[in-house]
Every structure is written in structure tokens, then in C-alpha cells.
Design a protein around this motif. Structure first.
Motif, short mmCIF file in Angstrom:
data_model
loop_
_atom_site.label_atom_id
_atom_site.label_comp_id
_atom_site.label_asym_id
_atom_site.label_seq_id
_atom_site.Cartn_x
_atom_site.Cartn_y
_atom_site.Cartn_z
N LEU A 59 0.85 -1.20 0.00
CA LEU A 59 0.00 0.00 0.00
C LEU A 59 0.88 1.24 0.00
CD1 LEU A 59 -2.88 1.38 0.54
CD2 LEU A 59 -2.15 1.40 2.93
N GLU A 60 0.58 2.16 -0.91
CA GLU A 60 1.32 3.42 -0.95
C GLU A 60 0.36 4.59 -0.90
OE1 GLU A 60 3.35 2.09 -4.71
OE2 GLU A 60 4.82 3.55 -3.99
N LEU A 61 0.49 5.41 0.15
CA LEU A 61 -0.27 6.66 0.22
C LEU A 61 0.73 7.78 -0.03
CD1 LEU A 61 -2.32 6.09 3.51
CD2 LEU A 61 -2.99 5.56 1.17
N LYS A 62 0.42 8.64 -1.00
CA LYS A 62 1.35 9.73 -1.32
C LYS A 62 0.64 11.07 -1.31
CE LYS A 62 5.37 8.11 -3.82
NZ LYS A 62 5.20 7.00 -4.76
N GLY A 63 1.13 11.96 -0.47
CA GLY A 63 0.64 13.35 -0.45
C GLY A 63 -0.85 13.48 -0.30
N ILE A 64 -1.41 12.73 0.67
CA ILE A 64 -2.87 12.74 0.85
C ILE A 64 -3.31 13.96 1.67
CG2 ILE A 64 -4.87 11.45 1.72
CD1 ILE A 64 -3.51 9.89 -0.41
N TYR A 65 -4.29 14.65 1.16
CA TYR A 65 -4.90 15.77 1.88
C TYR A 65 -6.40 15.56 1.94
CZ TYR A 65 -0.55 18.41 1.55
OH TYR A 65 0.75 18.80 1.67
N LYS A 66 -7.00 15.90 3.09
CA LYS A 66 -8.45 15.84 3.19
C LYS A 66 -8.93 16.88 4.19
CE LYS A 66 -12.60 14.39 2.53
NZ LYS A 66 -13.24 14.46 1.21
N THR A 67 -9.78 17.76 3.75
CA THR A 67 -10.38 18.76 4.64
C THR A 67 -11.89 18.60 4.59
OG1 THR A 67 -8.58 20.28 4.17
CG2 THR A 67 -10.56 21.22 5.15
N PHE A 68 -12.50 18.55 5.79
CA PHE A 68 -13.96 18.46 5.84
C PHE A 68 -14.56 19.85 6.00
CE2 PHE A 68 -12.73 14.20 7.40
CZ PHE A 68 -13.39 13.44 6.46
N ASN A 69 -15.74 20.04 5.45
CA ASN A 69 -16.49 21.30 5.59
C ASN A 69 -15.65 22.51 5.19
OD1 ASN A 69 -18.66 19.82 6.78
ND2 ASN A 69 -17.49 19.83 8.69
N GLY B 136 -14.34 25.85 3.91
CA GLY B 136 -14.98 27.15 3.69
C GLY B 136 -16.09 27.46 4.67
N THR B 137 -16.27 26.64 5.69
CA THR B 137 -17.28 26.94 6.71
C THR B 137 -16.57 27.11 8.05
OG1 THR B 137 -17.66 24.69 7.47
CG2 THR B 137 -18.86 25.37 5.51
N VAL B 138 -17.32 27.52 9.06
CA VAL B 138 -16.71 27.69 10.38
C VAL B 138 -16.28 26.35 10.95
CG1 VAL B 138 -17.81 29.83 11.10
CG2 VAL B 138 -19.02 27.68 11.38
N ASN B 139 -16.86 25.26 10.43
CA ASN B 139 -16.52 23.93 10.93
C ASN B 139 -15.39 23.28 10.15
OD1 ASN B 139 -18.49 23.87 12.95
ND2 ASN B 139 -20.06 23.40 11.42
N GLU B 140 -14.67 24.07 9.36
CA GLU B 140 -13.60 23.51 8.55
C GLU B 140 -12.63 22.73 9.42
OE1 GLU B 140 -12.02 25.80 5.25
OE2 GLU B 140 -10.00 25.42 6.01
N LYS B 141 -12.32 21.50 8.95
CA LYS B 141 -11.45 20.63 9.75
C LYS B 141 -10.46 19.96 8.82
CE LYS B 141 -10.09 17.44 12.77
NZ LYS B 141 -8.82 17.77 13.39
N LYS B 142 -9.21 20.31 9.00
CA LYS B 142 -8.16 19.68 8.20
C LYS B 142 -7.86 18.33 8.81
CE LYS B 142 -4.82 22.32 5.97
NZ LYS B 142 -3.61 23.17 6.02
N ALA B 143 -8.35 17.26 8.20
CA ALA B 143 -8.24 15.93 8.82
C ALA B 143 -6.93 15.25 8.45
CB ALA B 143 -9.42 15.07 8.41
N ILE B 144 -6.57 15.32 7.19
CA ILE B 144 -5.34 14.69 6.72
C ILE B 144 -4.52 15.76 6.02
CG2 ILE B 144 -4.34 12.90 5.25
CD1 ILE B 144 -5.84 11.74 7.58
N MET C 169 2.29 6.42 14.95
CA MET C 169 1.47 7.34 15.72
C MET C 169 1.13 8.50 14.79
SD MET C 169 2.45 9.53 19.11
CE MET C 169 2.73 8.16 20.21
N MET C 170 -0.15 8.88 14.80
CA MET C 170 -0.57 10.00 13.96
C MET C 170 -0.90 11.20 14.82
SD MET C 170 -2.91 8.33 10.95
CE MET C 170 -2.93 9.89 10.05
N ASP C 171 -0.66 12.39 14.25
CA ASP C 171 -1.09 13.61 14.90
C ASP C 171 -1.36 14.65 13.82
OD1 ASP C 171 -1.66 15.23 17.21
OD2 ASP C 171 0.17 16.34 16.71
N ALA C 172 -2.45 15.36 13.95
CA ALA C 172 -2.82 16.42 13.02
C ALA C 172 -2.73 15.97 11.56
CB ALA C 172 -1.96 17.65 13.25
N GLY C 173 -3.17 14.75 11.30
CA GLY C 173 -3.27 14.30 9.92
C GLY C 173 -1.98 13.83 9.28
N ARG C 174 -0.98 13.54 10.10
CA ARG C 174 0.28 13.00 9.56
C ARG C 174 0.81 11.90 10.47
NH1 ARG C 174 3.93 17.98 7.49
NH2 ARG C 174 2.22 19.48 7.65
#
Lengths: 259, 315
Positions: free
Chosen positions: A2-12, A14-22, A221-226
Motif C-alpha cells: 500500500l502506498e499513500l502519497k501526499g494525501i490531503y483531506k479537509t472536511f467542511n 470554507g465553513t466555520v466547521n472547517e477541519k483539516k483531517a489529513i 502514531m498519527m497527529d494532526a493528519g500526519r
């Protein structure tokens, strides 16, 4: 692999609930790696698993499994390669269908579903053998509705379903978190024996540091999406909870709280 | 005495009508119970099937061909609702309402702009007809409808036992699990809606032959009658009928019981105009019963005589 490369994911976005997950996640799993994943709430553990499984699309980055780019495949097509067990025991099985019917559904993962019988006697024999290995007595209740089973039994069954067709990657998303300690241990033992038997590449999210150390050949161990910590081999074998806490003091407060 | 005499003479008609509506209710069962979708398309398809069938027959088409065409027309309506729901992301209830509304215009177009089209049983070879309801031949609509019911239950029992049918049941039972097992949930929902509406249209085609006319308003409130049949079947036979085929049979019987009861209250002097109101009230109460049961009536617990013996939940 399995290879994950440069993954980004932000939920919501542009809203006040914006959450940078990955946030720029890179991760490579070798064949046969049994990786335990720890991290505080919101570190991105479950999101990572869901992105791999295709529950929602990535914002950026690529996901490759055994060389196949699965980044844009819909969830049900990726299922061909993946075995999944969820945190919620209700989520992995169809409660209103029988044990053998659930297994028959899993047996056809990645295959076309046509007008042949949904289940045949040869399969029933196979399921009976596989259920017997679990040691929960389910082999004598093959036609019982899954809704009648306890949480632990359902997780064990889901595990069996996830591995009935050998997956390229097994995703375990805190699959023992909803169980009492004794049952959780039992399910973890079953997990380990199945993973070892089939030499499955596995990602197991857990909140329990002891389990994270005890199981698998690699711990991240993961923290703040990394990924912030990646331990394997000898170092992993000799790891203790104290080591982990001392070594990575920064993370430990949150980890301890959720242990 | 007069009451019983007139009831007795009306009973065969009620049974025949119930059996035909039972087919429709089996269609509702597929969406409401198997797929866990509330599909309101059926209020439209319950008129479409008949319209297609009667128009084709009056234009000289064979009755069986007309039935198949009615079935296909129903499937098409189901396809539209399915696409609205899955591809366009519209909630199932709303998707059904949209299709149902559109079907009203389409049904009028099928019937050449007329709200009502009659078919004369003297000139056409109808499968089921009201006027044979008391004859003791194989042309009796009760017999014909019963044969249809048994054939369709057998067919559905087979289909929902296949790998594809099982995956449709799984889709309704747990969509998350279904996706994780590689099942195309959206495709299955569309397919289920198509089969369901196909059956409803088939029932509609039979019903219009039975009555001798197609009507653009024939489907009004059909979903409620379908639900009534499903629920009556479940309440009365749920504990004894566990097999899938028997569950479908209980739906068909539910429809028959519904029409017999309606016949009884009508014979007793109820105003026909109040029928829909009463149906709605009865269905509402039956839908509420499981909720009330769970909320206000705790299961009776037997306190064991020998105290200290702990219950052992299975681990």
C-alpha cells in the motif's frame, strides 16, 4: 503493498466547521506488514482508513494498492481488494439476515453477483469449518439471524467475513473499542491468528497503547493528519508503554487520556 | 339477515379485488420492507399499468403482450425514481412523489388525453373480469389472481435467493456493510424499485381488466392500501410466517383481509366517500402500534423464584 502519497483531506471546507483531517500524509506498507495505528482523537486515524476504503474521496494525493491506482475507484469496487471491520459491531453485518447468508455475501466480495444460488451446500461446509475456528459455537447456529448475536460475536463474524476472500489489505478501525475487555482480548487473539495464518497486510487503529505494542510488527502514531512516529522491527519488539510515553512526551497527555 | 345475504354476495368480488391488490402490495413490500425505502411512485404506476394494458388491448394487442408491456412501463417508472434518488441524490420519498406527479401527465397521454378508457369484456379476451366472479370456472378472477399470486411469489422467492437477490436484501438491511462487501448499493436500489413498480403496474393491468376500464385516478392512495396490506399481513401472520415466501403470502392475504373488512363496513352502511379517511386512520394506527409497544409497554419480565441466580448474557 500500500502506498499513500501526499494525501490531503479537509472536511467542511470554507465553513466555520472547517477541519483539516489529513495534511500531507505519506505512508507505505510492505506486504505482510501488520501496522498498529495510535493517535489522539482527531489525529486522522479513522479518516485515513476511510480514505483508503473510498468512503469519501481524497482532496489531493494518490492511493496505490499492489501497483493499482485505486484513488478514484468507488467504494464498492475497492471492496474487491479490502477487508474491513468497523468500530460499531452493528455496522459490519446485516442484522436481519442469517449468519450463513452474511458469510455468503462476503464470499462473493469482488465477484459478480448473478442469478446463481446465493448460497450452496459446498459453501455451507466451508463456513461451518471457518466458524468452528472462531471457537464461539457459531457453527451450530448458521441460520440464526445475526441480530441475535452479541457485539463480540458480531465483530468476530465481521472479521471472518473480511478475510473469507483473502484481502490485499485488512482495515481494522478500532474494532474492539466497543467490546468489554475480555471479549476485546478474544477478538484480538482471533485477529492475530487470522492475520498470521494468511500473512495479511493489516492496518489496525486502536486507542489501547498496550495492544498497539503487543500486536503487529510496526507501530505508527498519527497527529494532526500526519504520521509523526514510525517504529518497526527490533525496536518495536522491545517497546513498552513507558518507552512510548517517555519517548514521545509531546503526544502522551492526549494519548493517556484516551488509553 | 339481509346484511349477511348482501355481504355474502359481495364477498367473492372483495376477495378477487384483494388478491389483485395483493400483487400490488407485494411490490410495496419489496421497497418498504426489503429495501427500506418508502416509494410513492406506486400511486402513479397503479394507473400506468392499466392505462398501457387497456390501450394496447383496445388496439388489438394480445392480452399477454399487453401485460408484459404494462410490467415494462412500471419498471421504467421505477427506473426514473431510482435515478432521481441515486444519481441525483434526491431523498427517496421526494423522488417518488416527483415521478408520481409526472406520471399523471404521462398516464393521460397514454390514454390519449381521456381520464377514463373502457374495455368491453364481450369484445376482448380479458384474463380477469368482474362478471365471472361468481362463476365456477377457471375464468373466475379469484382463481386467475390466485394463480398469478402463487407464480409471482415463487418467482420472487427464487430471485431473492440468488446472489443478486441476496445482495438486494443486504442493501436494504445494511448499506454500509453492503458497500464494504463490494455490493453496488445504488444499482441495487434502482433494480429493486424497478421490480417493485413493474409488479404494481402488472397488478394495475389486471385490476383495470377486472373493472373493465382504466382510470387516470386509479392509483390515488394506492401506497396506503399497499402499506395496509403489508402491515395487516405482518401483524396477523408475522409470528408464524418466517420464510420469505410465506411473508410474501402474508402480504397477499393482508390485502384480501383489507378488502373483506372494507366490504363489511360498506355493507354495514358506511358512506363510500369516507373510505379513504377510514383507511388512512386504520393504517396510521397500525403503523403506530410497534412504536407504542416499544415506548409505553415494557416487556413483561418474570422475576425468577430462586434469587441470586444471575442471568448470563452470551459473551
Amino acid at each position: 503493498m500500500l502506498e499513500l502519497k501526499g494525501i490531503y483531506k479537509t472536511f467542511n471546507r470554507g465553513t466555520v466547521n472547517e477541519k483539516k483531517a489529513i495534511d500531507g500524509l505519506d505512508l507505505t506498507l510492505e506486504d505482510g506488514d501488520f501496522v498498529t495505528v495510535i493517535g489522539g482523537n482527531g489525529a486522522g486515524k479513522s479518516t485515513t482508513l476511510n480514505l483508503i476504503a473510498g468512503v469519501y474521496p481524497v482532496d489531493a494525493g494518490t492511493i496505490r494498492l499492489n501497483g493499482v491506482n485505486i484513488t478514484n475507484l468507488p467504494e464498492h469496487k475497492r471492496a474487491k481488494y479490502l477487508g474491513r471491520v468497523f468500530q460499531d459491531p452493528m455496522m459490519g453485518t446485516a442484522a436481519t439476515m442469517g449468519i450463513e447468508e452474511n458469510l455468503a455475501l462476503a464470499y462473493r466480495r469482488g465477484k459478480s453477483r448473478g442469478l446463481s444460488y446465493g448460497i450452496n451446500n459446498e459453501e455451507r461446509k466451508l463456513y461451518r469449518e471457518k466458524l468452528a475456528i472462531l471457537g464461539l459455537g457459531l457453527e451450530d447456529r448458521m441460520t440464526s439471524k445475526v441480530g441475535l448475536l452479541s457485539g463480540g460475536q458480531r465483530q468476530a463474524l465481521t472479521l471472518l467475513m473480511a478475510t473469507l476472500q483473502k484481502p490485499d489489505l485488512l482495515l481494522l478501525d478500532e474494532h474492539t473499542a466497543a467490546l468489554d475487555p475480555k471479549t476485546a482480548d478474544k477478538v484480538l487473539q482471533i485477529t492475530e491468528s487470522i492475520v498470521a495464518r494468511d500473512n495479511l497486510t493489516t492496518l489496525m487503529v486502536t486507542h489501547n497503547m498496550k495492544n498497539a505494542i503487543q500486536y503487529g510488527n510496526r507501530l505508527i502514531m498519527m497527529d494532526a493528519g500526519r504520521v509523526v512516529v514510525d517504529i518497526r522491527g527490533e525496536e518495536k519488539k522491545n517497546l513498552t508503554v513507558r518507552d512510548l510515553l517517555d519517548k514521545f512526551n509531546v503526544e502522551s497527555d492526549r494519548m493517556l487520556l484516551s488509553e | 339477515m339481509e346484511f349477511f345475504a348482501s355481504l355474502l354476495s359481495a364477498l367473492p368480488g372483495a376477495v378477487a379485488q384483494g388478491l389483485i391488490w395483493g400483487l400490488m402490495a407485494i411490490g410495496v413490500y419489496i421497497t418498504y420492507k426489503v429495501l427500506d425505502l418508502a416509494d410513492l411512485t406506486v400511486d402513479g404506476t397503479m394507473a400506468t399499468g392499466g392505462a398501457v394494458c387497456i390501450i394496447l388491448m383496445t388496439n388489438g394487442v394480445n392480452v399477454w403482450v399487453a401485460l408484459v408491456c404494462a410490467f415494462l412501463a412500471g419498471m421504467l417508472a421505477g427506473l426514473v425514481t431510482g435515478v432521481l434518488h441515486t444519481f441525483m441524490g434526491i431523498p427517496a420519498i421526494l423522488a417518488g412523489i416527483l415521478t408520481q406527479l409526472a406520471l399523471y401527465s404521462i398516464n393521460l397521454r397514454i390514454m390519449d388525453g381521456k381520464a377514463n378508457t373502457a374495455i368491453n369484456p364481450n369484445n376482448f379476451d380479458l384474463l380477469v373480469s368482474l362478471r365471472n366472479v361468481r362463476s365456477l370456472t377457471i375464468e373466475n378472477p379469484i382463481f386467475v389472481a390466485a394463480v398469478f399470486t402463487i407464480a409471482i411469489i415463487a418467482l420472487l422467492y427464487w430471485f431473492f435467493g440468488t446472489a443478486l437477490g441476496c445482495s438486494i436484501r443486504a442493501t436494504g438491511a445494511n448499506p454500509n456493510m453492503s458497500r464494504a462487501q463490494g455490493i453496488n448499493v445504488n444499482f441495487n436500489k434502482v433494480l429493486g424499485l424497478m421490480i417493485s413498480n413493474g409488479l404494481v403496474a402488472l397488478a394495475s393491468a389486471l385490476y383495470c381488466q377486472y373493472q373493465g376500464f382504466a382510470d387516470v385516478n386509479a392509483g390515488r392512495g394506492a401506497i396506503v392500501i399497499g402499506l395496509a396490506a403489508v402491515i395487516i399481513g405482518e401483524v396477523l401472520f408475522g409470528r408464524i410466517f418466517r420464510n420469505f415466501a410465506l411473508k410474501l403470502l402474508s402480504v397477499a392475504l393482508g390485502a384480501v383481509i383489507y378488502y373483506v373488512v372494507i366490504q363489511i363496513v360498506l355493507t354495514a352502511g358506511l358512506n363510500t366517500n369516507d373510505l379513504k379517511l377510514i383507511t388512512a386512520v386504520v393504517v396510521a394506527i397500525f403503523l403506530a402500534i410497534p412504536y407504542w409497544k416499544g415506548k409505553y409497554f415494557r416487556g413483561k419480565m418474570k422475576i425468577p423464584a430462586a434469587a441470586g441466580k444471575e442471568a448470563t448474557p452470551n459473551a
